[in-house]
Design an enzyme around this catalytic site. Structure first.
Site, PDB file in Angstrom:
ATOM      1  N   ASN A  10      47.111  36.776  39.121  1.00 20.65           N
ATOM      2  CA  ASN A  10      46.544  36.537  40.453  1.00 20.65           C
ATOM      3  C   ASN A  10      47.565  35.721  41.244  1.00 20.65           C
ATOM      4  OD1 ASN A  10      45.074  35.897  42.705  1.00 20.65           O
ATOM      5  ND2 ASN A  10      43.745  34.409  41.683  1.00 20.65           N
ATOM      6  N   TRP A  11      48.269  36.395  42.147  1.00 22.18           N
ATOM      7  CA  TRP A  11      49.328  35.706  42.900  1.00 22.18           C
ATOM      8  C   TRP A  11      48.777  34.838  44.021  1.00 22.18           C
ATOM      9  CZ3 TRP A  11      53.460  40.164  43.642  1.00 22.18           C
ATOM     10  CH2 TRP A  11      54.093  40.388  42.410  1.00 22.18           C
ATOM     11  N   LYS A  12      47.505  34.972  44.329  1.00 21.66           N
ATOM     12  CA  LYS A  12      46.899  34.228  45.457  1.00 21.66           C
ATOM     13  C   LYS A  12      47.736  34.496  46.719  1.00 21.66           C
ATOM     14  CE  LYS A  12      45.561  30.856  42.043  1.00 21.66           C
ATOM     15  NZ  LYS A  12      44.794  29.652  41.797  1.00 21.66           N
ATOM     16  N   HIS A  98      36.180  34.766  43.080  1.00 22.69           N
ATOM     17  CA  HIS A  98      37.094  33.687  42.676  1.00 22.69           C
ATOM     18  C   HIS A  98      36.594  32.357  43.254  1.00 22.69           C
ATOM     19  CE1 HIS A  98      40.710  31.275  42.196  1.00 22.69           C
ATOM     20  NE2 HIS A  98      41.096  32.166  41.302  1.00 22.69           N
ATOM     21  N   GLU A 100      38.073  29.989  44.574  1.00 24.07           N
ATOM     22  CA  GLU A 100      38.657  29.626  45.877  1.00 24.07           C
ATOM     23  C   GLU A 100      37.907  30.345  47.003  1.00 24.07           C
ATOM     24  OE1 GLU A 100      42.741  30.540  44.904  1.00 24.07           O
ATOM     25  OE2 GLU A 100      42.725  28.888  43.465  1.00 24.07           O
ATOM     26  N   GLU A 170      36.332  31.156  34.533  1.00 23.31           N
ATOM     27  CA  GLU A 170      37.356  30.223  35.006  1.00 23.31           C
ATOM     28  C   GLU A 170      36.710  28.895  35.374  1.00 23.31           C
ATOM     29  OE1 GLU A 170      40.956  32.481  36.673  1.00 23.31           O
ATOM     30  OE2 GLU A 170      39.499  32.372  38.281  1.00 23.31           O
ATOM     31  N   GLY A 176      44.663  25.767  38.408  1.00 21.14           N
ATOM     32  CA  GLY A 176      45.777  25.186  39.147  1.00 21.14           C
ATOM     33  C   GLY A 176      45.965  23.700  38.915  1.00 21.14           C
ATOM     34  N   SER A 216      44.865  27.491  34.182  1.00 24.38           N
ATOM     35  CA  SER A 216      46.087  26.878  33.632  1.00 24.38           C
ATOM     36  C   SER A 216      46.523  27.514  32.310  1.00 24.38           C
ATOM     37  CB  SER A 216      45.918  25.360  33.501  1.00 24.38           C
ATOM     38  OG  SER A 216      45.701  24.785  34.780  1.00 24.38           O
ATOM     39  N   GLY A 237      47.129  32.408  37.277  1.00 24.77           N
ATOM     40  CA  GLY A 237      47.643  32.120  38.617  1.00 24.77           C
ATOM     41  C   GLY A 237      49.092  31.686  38.546  1.00 24.77           C
ATOM     42  N   GLY A 238      49.321  30.373  38.565  1.00 21.95           N
ATOM     43  CA  GLY A 238      50.677  29.815  38.671  1.00 21.95           C
ATOM     44  C   GLY A 238      51.679  30.400  37.699  1.00 21.95           C
TER      45      GLY A 238
HETATM   46  C1  PEP Z   1      43.418  31.585  39.038  1.00 17.86           C
HETATM   47  O1  PEP Z   1      43.794  31.463  40.175  1.00 17.86           O
HETATM   48  O2  PEP Z   1      42.556  32.433  38.782  1.00 17.86           O
HETATM   49  C2  PEP Z   1      43.992  30.730  37.998  1.00 17.86           C
HETATM   50  C3  PEP Z   1      43.486  30.766  36.806  1.00 17.86           C
HETATM   51  O3  PEP Z   1      45.059  29.925  38.368  1.00 17.86           O
HETATM   52  P1  PEP Z   1      45.977  29.020  37.390  1.00 17.86           P
HETATM   53  O4  PEP Z   1      46.395  29.898  36.248  1.00 17.86           O
HETATM   54  O5  PEP Z   1      47.124  28.594  38.235  1.00 17.86           O
HETATM   55  O6  PEP Z   1      45.123  27.885  36.920  1.00 17.86           O
END
Ligand code: PEP
Length: 256
Positions: A10-12, A98, A100, A170, A176, A216, A237-238
């Site tokens: 997930n590049w956001k 999500h 966010e 999640e 994040g 994470s 994500g990251g």
């Molecule tokens: C996400 O955005 O779904 C996520 C899990 O981000 P991260 O891996 O950066 O915590």
């Protein structure tokens, strides 16, 4: 029941078309003409989907996801993108619910459910995100929150819809932040979510549905998390913004 793991990036709101091309050039040598013991999915921003489709269109081991879609078909909804439009970009999955989107854009369980239904109408596979905040967890509300999100978000779904749905558990406090749920915390929540699916859709669907962990995930914790019996991949994500770490997560996670 062996469930095929699914790893999704997930590049956001990161990577326009040119950075998408750079990422693809780094990843392609490792995915072209390769088979993986898992599904690999990349979710770029809307404006980069055309570039991602151009770069990965012939690569059978990589599928594309969108990060959102509208709950409406078409019309006066400035700034929105319909599920049907996404089909033109070789998109097979769509991330919905999500945290966010829930927290920043006020998406309720009802809105998410409407989006889930629109996605299914055009045969997109939802990656349906659920998870509790730290306050909810510390207030003893973990199960109540997951029950509400699962029941309302999947309301009206058929067995066929469920066969094409992936759930991403999640915990909001792990997204994040660099704080990962322990394998035991993640496994406990995943087992509970699977039991909820059993209550709502029956034991077969519960045994088949894939439940990703997100929050994470990094190359160094993927193996431990993926070794848990109810964890079937990751939403990342990251650590999915660079091809080598995304690949390392897939490799470490599937070697588990
Ligand atoms: C996400 O955005 O779904 C996520 C899990 O981000 P991260 O891996 O950066 O915590």
């Amino acid at each position: 029941m062996i469930r095929r793991p699914i790893f999704a990036a997930n590049w956001k709101m990161n990577k326009g078309p040119s950075e998408t091309e750079d990422f693809a050039r780094a990843l392609l040598p490792h995915v072209q003409h390769q088979t993986f013991p898992c599904d690999v999915v990349i979710a770029p921003p809307f404006v980069s989907l055309a570039k991602a489709a151009e770069m990965f269109g012939n690569v059978t081991s990589v599928a594309l996801a969108a990060q959102n879609c509208s709950q409406f078909d078409a019309g006066a909804y400035t700034g929105e993108v319909s599920a049907m439009m996404l089909r033109e970009f070789y998109v097979h999955y769509v991330i919905l619910g999500h945290s966010e989107r829930r927290a920043i854009y006020g998406e309720t369980d009802e809105i998410i459910n409407a989006k889930m239904k629109k996605a299914r109408e055009v045969n997109l596979k939802p990656i349906f995100c659920i998870g509790e905040t730290l306050e909810e967890r510390e207030g003893g509300k973990l199960e109540e929150v997951l029950r509400r999100q699962v029941t309302k978000g999947l309301e009206g779904f058929s067995e066929k819809d469920m066969a094409d749905t992936v759930i991403a558990y999640e915990p909001v406090w792990a997204i994040g932040t660099g704080v990962t749920a322990t394998a035991a915390q993640a496994q406990e929540a995943h087992a509970f979510v699977r039991s909820l699916i059993g209550e709502n859709f029956g034991a077969d669907t519960a045994a088949r549905i894939r439940i990703q962990y997100g929050g994470s995930v990094k190359p160094n914790n993927a193996a431990e998390l993926m070794a848990c019996p109810d964890i079937d991949g990751a939403l990342i994500g990251g650590a999915a913004l660079e091809a080598p770490s995304f690949l390392a997560i897939i490799q470490n996670g599937t070697a588990a």
